[in-house]
Design an enzyme around this catalytic site. Structure first.
Site, PDB file in Angstrom:
ATOM      1  N   LYS A 133       0.856  -1.187   0.000  1.00 51.39           N
ATOM      2  CA  LYS A 133       0.000   0.000   0.000  1.00 51.39           C
ATOM      3  C   LYS A 133       0.886   1.229   0.000  1.00 51.39           C
ATOM      4  O   LYS A 133       1.633   1.482   0.935  1.00 51.39           O
ATOM      5  CB  LYS A 133      -0.913   0.056   1.229  1.00 51.39           C
ATOM      6  CG  LYS A 133      -1.963   1.139   1.024  1.00 51.39           C
ATOM      7  CD  LYS A 133      -2.517   1.722   2.292  1.00 51.39           C
ATOM      8  CE  LYS A 133      -1.731   2.844   2.866  1.00 51.39           C
ATOM      9  NZ  LYS A 133      -1.718   4.095   2.080  1.00 51.39           N
ATOM     10  N   CYS A 160      13.599  10.754   6.835  1.00 48.11           N
ATOM     11  CA  CYS A 160      13.586  10.437   8.268  1.00 48.11           C
ATOM     12  C   CYS A 160      14.972  10.598   8.882  1.00 48.11           C
ATOM     13  O   CYS A 160      15.100  10.788  10.089  1.00 48.11           O
ATOM     14  CB  CYS A 160      13.017   9.049   8.521  1.00 48.11           C
ATOM     15  SG  CYS A 160      13.729   7.813   7.460  1.00 48.11           S
ATOM     16  N   GLU A 201       9.867  15.799  14.979  1.00 48.10           N
ATOM     17  CA  GLU A 201      10.214  15.659  13.570  1.00 48.10           C
ATOM     18  C   GLU A 201       9.331  16.594  12.746  1.00 48.10           C
ATOM     19  O   GLU A 201       8.109  16.496  12.796  1.00 48.10           O
ATOM     20  CB  GLU A 201       9.993  14.209  13.134  1.00 48.10           C
ATOM     21  CG  GLU A 201      10.463  13.951  11.729  1.00 48.10           C
ATOM     22  CD  GLU A 201      10.385  12.478  11.353  1.00 48.10           C
ATOM     23  OE1 GLU A 201       9.342  11.854  11.610  1.00 48.10           O
ATOM     24  OE2 GLU A 201      11.362  11.972  10.782  1.00 48.10           O
ATOM     25  N   GLU A 234      10.276   1.162  10.353  1.00 45.12           N
ATOM     26  CA  GLU A 234      11.313   2.187  10.193  1.00 45.12           C
ATOM     27  C   GLU A 234      10.599   3.515  10.368  1.00 45.12           C
ATOM     28  O   GLU A 234       9.773   3.896   9.537  1.00 45.12           O
ATOM     29  CB  GLU A 234      11.955   2.051   8.809  1.00 45.12           C
ATOM     30  CG  GLU A 234      13.409   2.504   8.766  1.00 45.12           C
ATOM     31  CD  GLU A 234      13.601   3.921   8.311  1.00 45.12           C
ATOM     32  OE1 GLU A 234      12.908   4.798   8.858  1.00 45.12           O
ATOM     33  OE2 GLU A 234      14.423   4.155   7.425  1.00 45.12           O
TER      34      GLU A 234
END
Ligand code: ADP
Length: 493
Positions: free
Chosen positions: A180, A289, A389, A255
């Site tokens: 997906k 990331c 983040e 992750e």
């Protein structure tokens, strides 16, 4: 020709066929450089996910792929890599339009994705299992077997590359896959299904279902026939996936997010450190990331280093992704634009000082989700812009006095994905690397991540190993066979 031009709307890829959703529902794909709709995409619901998983399961049980000779799987995957390379420019154009990435970068990523597939093709032929010392007349060995259907959920920052990164190792060892893609960037991966068939992969081994997280992604995570999940995305979504996976004790590979410290010591080669820090802070519009989103500078040099850094950052060319001279495109979506500009506002309110940017850049086309390269100085470790983040071109600069303080600041966040150290002192590099709690540490080389090098997020940044031969472990589970071959009886009762 784009996917949408070829098919009208972008379909799921299930059991070797391009199919619409059972409900007929679609959602728009948006060009983030203009905000305009560029395609309609099938929106998968539980029924569509179920169809894809059933196709994957049937293909797995047929053995046509899962029990094929390892050399055959390797050959097919190498052929797939070649087909991707041959189509890289076209897929790169689609990727650029869908993500806002500069065209040269997007095309380069498609070629890297092909290299990933080539590398993982070799995993099909790696040694597998061990023998164990056992009693006389006994033989004990292990094999690592594919799980069956692997559910792969991918984010929008490297759509095509991550689709290959996540699925190639799973496929190499004989799994089927239901992928997906992120709803913001479904277009490039829609191309992958057709190429798998052309390469000779049996129908049903590789499936793609489009749609959002709460409906499509959650259905894939909850499906009882999906035995392994691999997810790249935010920590909050990773937590939700882990909770849902508990219902069926699924193996989960995650992750997740990061807040990578990029530490410039006074003894660094400053030219190298500034160029590299610029790259890690702003490349891909900061949507990585492992972006070096916290620049830690030694206090005694900070004025000089920050001034030189800001000056260099002024030269970054922000512009139309289709223009080959652009270095920085827009953010991926309106939602991401709101999020990033919200953090810029938060930085201002929290007392940090803007040394560069903070607004919308001048670009030729109105309506895109552009944000200027933004640098905050006078940032303290407790501020939200230093802890959370942001996933945008927003850099927080902090200062430190000595190694111990640098390490303390570096570790003082919930994430532990990566860290970069800039130094010419080898002893310092090893000392600091040992003390930083992160999955991958780079000394003088941010983002150095060849496909054969493994890594794993620490703390709230992940679970399970990625890349390298370690991926073989990630996409197989262990079976142990103990054999009594001399007829010895169990001495009991
Ligand atoms: P972001 O917030 O940056 O969009 P996410 O981690 O939410 O990042 O998204 C990464 C991927 O996870 C996307 O493909 C998204 O659709 C999917 N996703 C989001 N929420 C869920 C969920 N609850 N279950 C499964 N997948 C999800």
């Amino acid at each position: 020709m784009t996917v949408a031009e070829r098919t009208g709307t972008v379909s799921h890829f299930i059991g070797g066929d391009e199919v619409p959703s059972a409900s007929g529902r679609t959602f728009p794909a948006i060009d983030p450089s203009t905000g305009a709709e560029i395609a309609q995409v099938a929106f998968g619901e539980a029924e569509d996910v179920d169809r894809a998983v059933a196709a994957g399961r049937a293909a797995f049980e047929s053995g046509a792929w899962s029990r094929a000779a390892p050399g055959h799987r390797a050959t097919v995957l190498r052929r797939l890599a070649d087909l991707i390379r041959a189509d890289a420019e076209r897929i790169g154009r689609i990727e650029s339009m869908d993500t806002g990435k500069p065209i040269a970068q997007a095309t380069a990523e498609v070629n890297v994705a092909a290299d990933f597939v080539t590398y993982f093709a070799g995993h099909a032929e790696l040694p597998n299992g061990r023998t164990y010392p056992a009693d006389a007349g006994y033989f004990v060995y292990t094999v690592r077997e594919p799980y069956g259907v692997v559910g792969a959920i991918s984010p929008w920052n490297y759509p095509f590359l991550l689709a290959c990164w996540k699925t190639a190792p799973a496929l190499a060892v004989g799994n089927s896959v239901v992928l997906k893609m992120a709803e913001q960037t479904p277009l490039s991966t829609a191309e992958l299904g057709r190429l798998t068939l052309e390469a000779g992969m049996p129908a049903g081994v590789f499936n793609v279902v489009h749609g959002d997280g709460p409906t499509t992604g959650a259905a894939l995570v909850a499906h009882p026939q999906v035995k392994k999940l691999t997810f790249t995305g935010s920590t909050a979504t990773g937590q939700a996936i882990l909770r849902s996976a508990a219902d069926h004790i699924k193996s989960v590979h995650l992750e997740l997010g990061g807040k990578t410290p990029n530490i410039v010591f006074g003894d660094a080669d400053m030219e190298q450190a500034i160029a590299g820090s610029l790259f890690t802070a702003f490349y891909n519009t900061g949507q990585i990331c492992t972006s070096g989103s916290r620049l830690l500078v030694q206090r005694k040099d900070s004025d000089r280093v920050i001034e030189a850094f800001v000056e260099r950052a002024r030269g970054i060319r922000v512009g139309d992704p289709g223009d080959s001279t652009s270095q920085l495109g827009p953010l991926v979506s309106e939602e991401q634009f709101q999020r990033v500009t919200g953090y810029i506002e938060e930085g201002r309110r929290g007392g940090a000082r803007l040394a560069l940017g903070g607004g919308r850049p001048q670009v030729p086309v109105a309506g895109g989700y552009y944000v200027e390269p933004t640098i905050f100085v006078d940032v303290t470790p407790d501020m939200r812009i230093a802890r959370e983040e942001i996933f945008g071109p927003v850099l927080s600069v902090l200062t430190f006095d000595d190694e111990d303080e640098a390490v303390r600041i570096a570790n003082d966040v919930m994430y532990g994905l990566a860290a970069t150290i800039w130094t010419t002192d080898l002893g310092r590099a090893f000392r600091v690397a040992q003390k930083i709690d992160a999955g991958i540490i780079w000394t003088n080389c941010p983002h150095y991540l060849p496909v054969n090098v493994p890594y794993e997020g620490h703390k709230m940044s992940g679970l399970g190993e990625d890349l390298g031969v370690e991926a073989l472990q990630t996409f197989t589970h262990l079976k142990t066979h103990c054999v009594n071959f001399n007829g010895a009886r169990m001495a009991w009762a």
